[in-house]
Structures are given as structure tokens and as C-alpha cells.
Design a protein around this motif. Structure first.
Motif, short mmCIF file in Angstrom:
data_model
loop_
_atom_site.label_atom_id
_atom_site.label_comp_id
_atom_site.label_asym_id
_atom_site.label_seq_id
_atom_site.Cartn_x
_atom_site.Cartn_y
_atom_site.Cartn_z
N HIS A 138 12.61 53.52 64.75
CA HIS A 138 11.19 53.78 64.97
C HIS A 138 10.91 54.08 66.43
O HIS A 138 11.76 53.84 67.30
CB HIS A 138 10.33 52.61 64.46
CG HIS A 138 10.69 51.29 65.07
ND1 HIS A 138 11.82 50.59 64.73
CD2 HIS A 138 10.06 50.54 66.01
CE1 HIS A 138 11.86 49.46 65.42
NE2 HIS A 138 10.81 49.41 66.22
N ASP B 231 15.10 47.46 65.98
CA ASP B 231 14.98 46.10 66.50
C ASP B 231 16.31 45.40 66.18
O ASP B 231 16.94 45.69 65.18
CB ASP B 231 13.80 45.39 65.86
CG ASP B 231 12.46 46.02 66.28
OD1 ASP B 231 12.48 46.90 67.17
OD2 ASP B 231 11.42 45.64 65.73
N ASN C 96 9.04 45.39 60.11
CA ASN C 96 10.29 46.11 60.39
C ASN C 96 11.49 45.26 60.05
O ASN C 96 11.51 44.09 60.41
CB ASN C 96 10.45 46.21 61.92
CG ASN C 96 9.95 47.47 62.49
OD1 ASN C 96 9.59 48.38 61.78
ND2 ASN C 96 9.96 47.51 63.81
N HIS D 214 14.28 53.37 68.63
CA HIS D 214 15.18 52.22 68.64
C HIS D 214 15.16 51.53 67.29
O HIS D 214 14.28 51.79 66.47
CB HIS D 214 14.77 51.23 69.74
CG HIS D 214 13.43 50.58 69.49
ND1 HIS D 214 12.23 51.24 69.68
CD2 HIS D 214 13.10 49.35 69.04
CE1 HIS D 214 11.23 50.43 69.39
NE2 HIS D 214 11.73 49.29 68.98
FE LIG Z 1 10.60 47.96 67.74
#
Ligand SMILES: [Fe+2]
Ligand SMILES: O=C(O)CCC(=O)C(=O)O
Length: 297
Positions: free
Chosen positions: A234, A178, A213, A176
Motif C-alpha cells: 500500500h 507493514d 491491513n 510498503h
Molecule cells: Fe502501512
């Protein structure tokens, strides 16, 4: 997101940033370029920051209280978290998770956890501001595009992850991106992987380092800027059982736009414009990826 052709690649060394009083920066001249292109970098945990309360929460939140010293960290599977729009979720992956907005941390968590998360929140904000500056977002726009992250009027929450090695499911956490601007992650074991082109590459995280991230909102905002930030794809592969100490713990602080806000994007002419409502964007994303959108939002 199609990764059917992706193969396993060699380990990936992420650029390591340094944290000063209120900013993150890289010693290497190409540090920012790499970090923004990958959408991920490492950040040392400050020497005076104790991560143990976070791990203790990860290892207890899903258990029932038993009258012991960990009770303050327990009972979250059944608690309801009425004030939160997020709360506990058992996912189709190995992971079960607890998500609580920063404004509710002190309602649901012991003081040591709240203290740790608040320090992480400050650090996440500093990292976000530094990323915005590095990709060329003028400071006068920061409050508008983030919904006031500096005033804590954006959307900030923690995710507490318990990866159950005993469950034979296809993923630890499925691939996915974020959705927000930035997520800062602390994990007690390796397992975090990044899709780099066509290859899934395990990230080797040195002891006492956060993985940082960048997410969809950052990618959309900076897409046409000379130094665009990428949203990193990730995942965490499944942990096979039985292994000693097989369960994995991680906890994160996430910052993104509020659901009632717009996503913004700089045009090719450099002018800031509205892109799409963040809630609409998030609902569309969940449909595309085939997961349930949060029922309370
Ligand atoms: Fe994540
Ligand atoms: O546990 C990890 O290393 C990653 C967690 C993650 O991707 C998330 O919570 O969004």
C-alpha cells in the motif's frame, strides 16, 4: 517489491467486516477469502468510539506548545521520548510521524488519546485473532506465534501520521508492506491505495471506517496454509499544494512480533517451525528497501 510497471487502476471496494463482542466476521460468504487474499478489509468504527482525540493529536503533535488548549497534544517533534524505542521521525516522504509503544501511551499522551488507542488495541487484537482463526492457525499456537498478543506481551504501537501537502515530495508515504501481523488505520481523508496485481487502486473508505491491513508476519506464518493471508502493498500518493485543508491525518494501531522473537511458518506438512528472527528480518528488509532501520532498536 518491484512496481515499476504498475499503472493506476480503478477504485477498489474492500470487503466490510462486522465487529461483534470479541471477533470480526463477514456477512458475505466469500468475505474472509477476499480479505485474506487482498490482505486488507474495512471495519466500521464502533458507534460509541470517538476518533476526534486521535485526529487532534495528528493535527498538533508536530507543533510547538503556544499556551493554548492544544498544548497537551503538542511538542512531540522535540520531546525525545526517551522511554520509547520509536518516537518522532521526519521521513523522506511528505509524512512526519510519531510512533509510541502501547506500554508508553499514558506517559506521552492525554487521557482521551490513550483511551481511544486502548479501545483500538482491543479491536485490533480481536481482528488479529479472527484472521488467525480464518486462515487456519490453531488457537493453541496463537500465544507462541504472536509473542502473547492476548497478554499484551507482543509488540503493539501507534503511528500518528501528518501528511504535509505543502512539501513537494514524491510520495505521501512510499509503497510498503507493514512488517507485523496487522495494522488498523483511521484517516481523515481518502488517499490510501493498494497494489492489486499490476494496478494501484485507490480504496474508497466510507465515513467512520477503519482500514485493516495484514502484514509480513501474517503472510510468512500462513504461506502454506490452505487459506493464506497476503501482506498488502500500500501507499499514499503525494498531496499537491495548494489545496484547501490539504494536509492529511491518519493514526494506526500496529501489532507484530517483538524484535527479540522468531517469525514462524507452517510447513507444507502443517507443522509449525521457526522461520527467521524478526529483528534480522526487519534489518534485511530495511536494507533492501533502502531506509534506515530504527536507531534505538
Ligand atoms: Fe502501512
Ligand atoms: O495513512 C494511511 O492511510 C496509511 C498509513 C500507513 O501505511 C502506515 O502508517 O503504515
Amino acid at each position: 517489491m518491484t512496481t515499476t510497471t504498475a499503472v493506476q487502476g480503478p477504485p477498489l471496494t474492500l470487503p466490510i467486516a462486522q465487529l461483534t463482542d470479541s471477533a470480526v466476521d463477514f456477512a458475505a460468504p466469500d468475505g474472509w477469502e477476499q480479505a485474506l487474499r487482498l490482505g486488507a478489509f474495512l471495519l466500521p468504527v464502533p458507534a460509541d468510539l470517538d476518533v476526534e482525540p486521535g485526529l487532534r493529536l495528528c493535527r498538533n503533535f508536530y507543533l510547538d506548545p503556544d499556551g493554548g488548549p492544544d498544548d497537551r497534544y503538542r511538542g512531540h517533534r522535540t520531546r525525545g521520548h526517551a522511554a520509547s524505542k520509536l518516537g518522532y521521525e521526519d521521513r523522506p516522504d511528505q509524512v512526519e510521524q510519531l510512533q509510541i509503544e502501547s506500554i508508553h501511551w499514558d506517559k506521552y499522551f492525554p487521557e482521551d488519546v490513550t483511551g481511544l488507542l486502548q479501545r483500538m488495541r482491543e479491536l485490533t487484537l480481536n481482528a488479529l485473532n479472527s484472521c488467525l482463526a480464518a486462515s487456519g492457525v490453531p488457537e493453541r499456537d496463537w500465544d507462541r506465534v504472536t509473542g502473547g498478543a492476548r497478554q499484551d506481551t507482543g509488540w503493539c504501537y501507534t503511528t500518528v501520521n501528518h501528511y504535509r501537502a505543502g512539501l513537494s515530495r514524491d510520495h505521501g508515504i512510499v509503497e510498503h508492506t507493514d512488517s507485523g501481523f496487522i495494522t488498523v488505520i483511521y484517516a481523515d481523508q481518502q488517499g490510501y491505495e493498494i497494489l492489486d496485481g499490476e494496478r494501484w487502486r485507490p480504496v474508497e473508505v466510507p465515513p467512520r471506517h477503519f482500514v485493516v491491513n495484514l502484514g509480513d508476519a501474517a503472510e510468512i506464518l500462513t504461506k502454506h496454509l490452505p487459506r493464506a493471508a497476503g501482506a498488502v502493498i500500500h501507499r499514499v500518493p503525494p498531496r499537491p499544494a495548494p489545496v484547501a485543508n490539504g494536509d492529511r491525518s491518519s493514526f494506526t494501531v500496529y501489532m507484530g512480533p517483538r524484535m527479540d522473537m522468531m517469525l514462524y511458518q507452517y510447513g507444507t506438512n502443517g507443522v509449525l517451525g521457526e522461520y527467521q528472527g524478526f529483528r534480522d528480518y526487519s534489518v534485511e528488509k530495511s536494507k533492501k528497501l533502502g531506509y534506515e532501520f530504527h536507531s534505538r532498536i
